[in-house]
Design an enzyme around this catalytic site. Structure first.
Site, mmCIF file in Angstrom:
data_model
loop_
_atom_site.group_PDB
_atom_site.id
_atom_site.type_symbol
_atom_site.label_atom_id
_atom_site.label_comp_id
_atom_site.label_asym_id
_atom_site.label_seq_id
_atom_site.Cartn_x
_atom_site.Cartn_y
_atom_site.Cartn_z
ATOM 1 N N SER A 1 14.879 -7.587 -44.642
ATOM 2 C CA SER A 1 15.028 -6.219 -44.053
ATOM 3 C C SER A 1 15.573 -6.255 -42.627
ATOM 4 C CB SER A 1 13.519 -5.483 -44.031
ATOM 5 O OG SER A 1 13.658 -4.224 -43.850
ATOM 6 N N ASP B 1 15.536 0.178 -53.675
ATOM 7 C CA ASP B 1 15.171 0.070 -52.102
ATOM 8 C C ASP B 1 15.140 1.425 -51.568
ATOM 9 O OD1 ASP B 1 14.466 -0.856 -49.713
ATOM 10 O OD2 ASP B 1 15.569 -2.669 -49.889
ATOM 11 N N HIS C 1 11.926 -2.005 -52.177
ATOM 12 C CA HIS C 1 12.172 -2.947 -50.877
ATOM 13 C C HIS C 1 11.237 -4.370 -50.918
ATOM 14 C CE1 HIS C 1 13.656 -3.347 -46.964
ATOM 15 N NE2 HIS C 1 12.404 -3.347 -46.447
#
Length: 719
Positions: A570, A655, A690
């Site tokens: 991320s 995501d 995610h």
């Protein structure tokens, strides 16, 4: 499909067998897919941002899906020789998990609550037993609240969001996500009958019961901005369309969330951005009354409230970035009535204050490490009495509150773990000062913690700042300057890097890896100023800190300079993209999960979820100075013709935080520029979000894949 090779893992012994130091090379017969180029231009501040792969944003396009699938097929083919190794790693990781296990039960009202897992089943089962006294009775009849395995039976992805039970214990409100997009549907279950009621709401975040056992408050997400922005009141048995909108947050920087004070007296509604917050309250027994604001928001000031015996206790950073604690009378909570209890300290971050009838626990971070200070209340007022600190013996660890639902108690539960100590739950008796270990995670498969050691050292950044590093390795396989080195980092949003135990990583440690965790600026490891020093116009400190950490580790013999890998996800994937642009020669392999690499295109598109709130972390590129600075490090925009390390990029089609097209575009562009024969792999999970796979066994398969890539590229196995 390539034939399987012979797999030779490095022995877990004092002598580390080193395979070839040359990177693994994909078979010549395998050709990576190349995306077509379709130039688009964005002119801003005198610059032209050219993008050849913007078309990959078309999620519903057959061409996009076909290209992602082609990349997956290429990745699968290249990694085919590691199939046996992946199975070996997966089996190892499963062997270190107690597959059938139960959590520590906690008391809440008339029941003890816990979760348990069963061998071979992907998800936990949430249960309770009636409380016949202050001690858990294991022989009492079990009631299953939710069996997530049954709920997820026909789903490729399944996650639980909120779970909250009414005061009388009869009703369970819970939310579910079946795509990975973190878009949750609210349900209510009658625990007396097992029936799922007709109550239902979409895009739900926080869920909280009022004290009447029939009024439910919940927040709802803006479908465009993907932020929780509306707050509704629902009365059980009434149509969802009649739910009353209690509050709407108009400022796009802010999200809202709701909860209840531990004493059960009040509901709290919080509006918060990355740097600013405000809270309002409602007595839990008066669900139709008006909400009252504690203190109006002020830019760059955060505060968080709790309640005890007619007083508010407020943790605020109004006099300093690291927070102080104040109190205020219940009837007059505004700032002019605040009385300081714990002052702000430049060298101590007051991270949290857990409040109970007779004591509170202050979580304080000093020199990057968490400390628990237990403070007694001699009376019902906010005056402090005696205090004492719970000591921790290891150089690198993490601790946090466990589940403590009982307000009037003398016992406090906290969780503790370190890089070598498995997750543990302790109970501290505030009356006697004694600590009892309630449960430590059992690690089967021959784990012996005495074989491993952890260290905490510091590296000097380019501007002289000392950056903490936490290390773990096997003592009997450490040879100075010879071990493969894995460096992990994040460094954003003020998030402190937790130093927890992970049995999966035994598969790396037992093959001679030194694992290093870089507590770089931008994170919260050294308090709010540490975050400030790695965001906005100081963001590049995050990247140069990580490089300085890597160089320090190599120079001091913590790893073989020719076999260094880095990993991040991320915002940590942004870190990975930045460091390989700055120092591609320093790393041999990179694992980048759901990486935020297309900084400029994303932050210039205010229609995307999360963009506007993120201005407080990265800057607003519509402002020329911020634009120039962000452009200077944006990984996608700074790719160039050069040699790069072997890189594994992983993303998910659903995501909601970092859209799949960022890593997809990054790989497509890098394929046209890289001047080496090192692997560049993209893998897209086509049915997750995610966090990757939701089932625990499926997730282990993803980790085994990552580890096989690292072992291959760092020469730990011969294929």
């Amino acid at each position: 499909m390539l034939p399987l090779g012979t797999i030779t893992p490095a022995p877990a012994s004092a002598t580390l067998e080193i395979m070839s130091t040359e990177p693994a090379t994909p078979a010549a017969a395998l050709t990576p897919p190349h995306a077509r180029a379709e130039r688009t231009e964005h002119r801003i501040h005198g610059h032209v941002l050219a993008d050849d792969y913007a078309w990959l944003r078309q999620k519903d396009s057959p061409e996009t899906i076909a290209w992602l699938q082609a990349e997956n097929a290429y990745t699968e083919a290249v990694m085919a020789p590691t199939a046996e190794l992946q199975k070996q790693l997966y089996d190892e990781m499963v062997s270190h998990i107690k597959e059938t296990d139960v959590s520590v039960p906690f008391l809440d009202g008339a029941f003890w609550y816990y979760s348990r897992t069963e061998q071979g089943r992907q998800y936990p089962i949430y249960c309770r037993k009636p409380a016949h006294g202050p001690v858990f009775d294991d022989t009492a009849t079990e009631e299953i609240l939710l069996d997530i395995n049954a709920l997820a039976e026909k789903e490729s992805y399944f996650a639980i969001g909120a779970m909250t039970i009414s005061d009388d214990g009869h009703l369970l409100a819970f939310s579910t996500d079946t795509t990975g997009f973190r878009q949750y549907t609210l349900h209510v279950k009658d625990l007396r009958t097992g029936e799922i009621l007709s109550e239902r709401a979409e895009r739900v975040g926080s869920v909280v019961w009022a004290a009447d056992n029939r009024t439910l408050f919940y927040t709802v997400e803006d479908p465009e901005q993907k932020r929780q922005f509306q707050f509704f009141r629902h009365v059980l048995g009434t149509p969802h369309t009649e739910d009353e909108l209690v509050f709407e947050e108009k400022d796009e920087r802010f999200n809202i969330g709701a909860g209840r004070t531990r004493d059960g007296e009040f509901l709290i509604l919080q509006s918060s951005s990355h740097t600013t917050s405000e809270e309002q309250f409602l007595r839990a027994g008066s669900p139709t009354a008006a909400w009252t604001l504690i203190e109006p928001r002020r830019d760059n000031i955060e505060y968080y409230v709790n309640h005890r015996h007619g007083h508010w206790y407020i943790r605020a950073n109004d006099t300093g970035r690291n927070f102080r604690l104040v109190s205020a009378p219940e009837a007059t909570p505004s700032r002019q009535h605040w009385t300081e209890i714990i002052p702000h300290r430049d060298d101590v971050m007051l991270e949290e204050v857990d409040l109970f009838a007779g004591f509170c626990v202050a979580f304080e971070r000093r020199q990057g490490l968490e400390h628990l200070r237990v403070i007694h209340f001699p009376g019902e007022g906010p005056a402090f009495g005696q205090s004492n600190e719970i000591a921790f013996p290891e150089p690198a660890y993490t601790t946090h509150p466990h589940i403590n639902r009982v307000f009037d108690t003398t016992r406090y539960r906290y969780a503790y773990q370190s890089l070598v100590t498995p997750s543990s739950v302790y109970e501290y008796d505030t009356a006697t000062g004694q600590t009892t270990l309630l449960k430590q995670l059992e690690v089967p498969g021959g784990f012996d913690r005495t074989l491993y050691t952890s260290e905490r050292i510091f590296a000097q950044a380019s501007d002289g700042v000392e950056v903490p590093i936490s290390l773990v390795y096997r003592k009997d396989s450490f040879e100075r300057g010879k071990n493969p080195l894995w460096v992990y980092g994040y460094g954003s949003y003020g998030y402190p890097l937790p130093m927890g135990f992970n049995s999966n990583r035994l598969s790396l440690l037992d093959r001679g890896f030194v694992l290093a965790y870089a507590h770089i600026r931008g994170g919260g490891d050294m308090g709010k100023p540490w975050h400030d020093a790695g965001r906005l116009i100081h963001k590049r400190n995050t990247f140069t800190d990580f490089i300085a950490v890597t160089e320090h580790l190599a120079a001091h013999g913590y790893g073989d300079p020719a076999r260094i890998a880095a990993e991040g996800g991320s915002a940590g994937g942004l870190l990975m993209g930045a460091i390989v642009n700055l120092r591609p020669d320093l790393y041999r392999a990179i694992v980048s999960h759901v990486p935020f690499v297309d900084v400029m295109n994303t932050m210039l598109d205010a229609s995307l979820p999360l963009t506007v709130p993120e201005y407080e972390e990265w800057g607003n590129p519509n402002e020329p100075e911020a634009f120039e600075y962000m452009l200077s490090y944006s990984p996608y925009d700074n790719l160039k013709a050069a040699s790069y390390p072997a890189i594994l990029v992983k993303t998910s089609l659903n995501d909601s935080q970092v859209m799949y097209w960022e890593p997809a575009k990054y790989v497509a562009k890098l394929r046209t520029l890289k001047q080496d024969n090192h692997l560049l792999l993209l893998h897209t999970n086509m049915s997750a979000g995610h966090g990757g796979a939701s089932g625990r066994y499926d997730y282990l398969k993803e980790i085994a894949f990552d580890y096989a890539f690292l072992l291959r590229e760092l020469g730990i196995v011969s294929l």
